[in-house]
Design an enzyme around this catalytic site. Structure first.
Site, PDB file in Angstrom:
ATOM      1  N   CYS A 168      32.769 -32.113  -9.945  1.00 12.57           N
ATOM      2  CA  CYS A 168      33.358 -31.399 -11.081  1.00 12.57           C
ATOM      3  C   CYS A 168      33.150 -29.896 -10.941  1.00 12.57           C
ATOM      4  O   CYS A 168      34.052 -29.107 -11.214  1.00 12.57           O
ATOM      5  CB  CYS A 168      32.742 -31.902 -12.387  1.00 12.57           C
ATOM      6  SG  CYS A 168      33.452 -31.156 -13.874  1.00 12.57           S
ATOM      7  N   CYS A 225      29.683 -38.431 -17.683  1.00 14.61           N
ATOM      8  CA  CYS A 225      30.381 -38.137 -18.935  1.00 14.61           C
ATOM      9  C   CYS A 225      31.565 -39.052 -19.180  1.00 14.61           C
ATOM     10  O   CYS A 225      31.907 -39.343 -20.326  1.00 14.61           O
ATOM     11  CB  CYS A 225      30.812 -36.675 -18.969  1.00 14.61           C
ATOM     12  SG  CYS A 225      32.168 -36.246 -17.845  1.00 14.61           S
TER      13      CYS A 225
END
Length: 377
Positions: free
Chosen positions: A109, A208
């Site tokens: 990410c 997440c």
């Protein structure tokens, strides 16, 4: 060496809705920079990305970030990067597990979203830097180049997941929390003094985009459900079954459900995962000892090293350092450990350090074990 110049900059502060990014944005504004806050919407269904303290991608989080920006007194926007996140992080995560590797989605990410998609858009809009709440430090050297270093407080250092940043990206990165020796409680106290409602918000944990923390269930849903396969010992003898090789990681001990002890009575650990024949190999802990590895797709935080060198290496986000020798040969990083290490899995990142400086990172492709000296993975 001197710290990065503090001349006023146009700064885009990535605000997750948590306390670290909020304090980082506040410090950047207090330093005199022209700061704009942005929350990244990373889920097409933001209600599903968070349960309790997990994650950082919900409507609740965007509202927390907006409230923090209002208190700081900076403009605030929400940018939709859900499709890019799905392609570059979520699908990569699934594909890596399907191939029998163990990826790090946070590192991916940072590479693909926060310091590629976000930074590219920021620069196109005329911003000078992207600010995040990571604990790491960018240092400006005497020759004008930038280096990534560990945070002043090693207990909170996050340089491992930033080891994918190249020198161009570091030139536009700002980490206001990295060079202060403050505990997390002090960061929370600072947030409270600043009137930020996120001061007492729990930290995010786990992955997440897996709301309930059930990685195996998430992967089973994405990869077509349970697929029974064999659990074998080092000699290839079947000693049990499993419901999908993707549910295992190298070094795993719990959840093997073998049902009977090894002949020596000692625990067994996952040694190898073969997605081709859906087989998981287990054995004694000593068989996890890795003496060397090869890694691909190197990313350098500056100039690529030439010739063999001695470094320390970190193999997981919250792991310690170990001494290694490493050399880049035809685009592949060859790493040898001074002392054997355990729990090294293909797909993980190896990050090299020279003192506190991050040299770069690469993705582990194969490992060599002490007893067999044969590549696995």
């Amino acid at each position: 060496m001197t710290q990065t110049s503090q001349r006023p900059l146009r700064v885009l502060a990535a605000m997750s809705g948590g306390v670290d990014s909020a304090v980082a944005a506040a410090r950047a504004a207090e330093a005199g920079h022209d700061v704009t806050g942005v929350h990244l919407a990373l889920s097409a269904n933001p209600q599903s990305f968070r349960t309790g303290a997990r994650g950082c991608c919900t409507i609740e989080d965007s509202r927390d970030a907006r409230r923090a920006a209002d208190v700081i007194g900076i403009p605030f926007y929400v940018w939709d990067l859900a499709e890019r996140f799905r392609e570059d992080v979520v699908e990569d995560f699934v594909a890596e597990y399907e191939a029998g590797r163990t990826p790090n989605p946070c590192l991916r990410c940072n590479e693909k979203i926060k310091f590629a998609a976000l930074l590219d858009k920021a620069l196109a809009l005329g911003f000078d830097a992207v600010c995040t709440g990571h604990y790491a430090t960018v240092v400006l050297t005497e020759d004008g180049t930038r280096e990534l270093h560990r945070a002043s407080d090693m207990a909170k250092d996050q340089s491992y997941v930033l080891g994918v940043l190249d020198e161009k990206q570091l030139a536009h990165a700002m980490f206001p929390l990295g060079d202060t020796l403050t505990t997390k409680d002090e960061i929370r106290a600072e947030a409270e003094r600043r009137g930020l409602a996120v001061a007492k918000k729990p930290d995010s944990h786990d992955i997440c985009f897996i709301a309930d923390g059930d990685t195996q269930g998430f992967l089973a849903n994405r990869l077509g459900g349970p697929a029974e396969g064999d659990i074998v010992d080092e000699a290839g003898t079947k000693i049990g079954t499993h419901e999908g090789a993707f549910g295992f990681t190298i070094g795993q001990r719990k959840g093997l459900r073998i049902g009977h002890p090894a002949p020596d009575g000692k625990p067994r650990y996952v040694l190898d995962i073969s997605p081709v024949n859906n087989t998981v190999t287990v054995g004694p802990v000593e068989a996890l000892d890795v003496t060397a590895l090869t890694a691909i797709r190197p990313r350098w935080c500056g100039t690529a090293p030439s010739g063999p060198g001695t470094y320390t290496a970190q193999l997981r986000a919250h792991g310690g350092e170990t001494e290694v020798t490493a050399e880049l040969v035809d685009g592949t990083l060859n790493v040898s450990f001074t002392e054997p290490v355990r729990g090294v899995a293909p797909g993980q990142a190896v990050v090299l350090y020279d003192g506190t400086r991050v040299v770069g990172s690469a993705t582990i492709a194969t490992t060599a074990r002490r007893e067999t000296a044969a590549a696995s993975g």
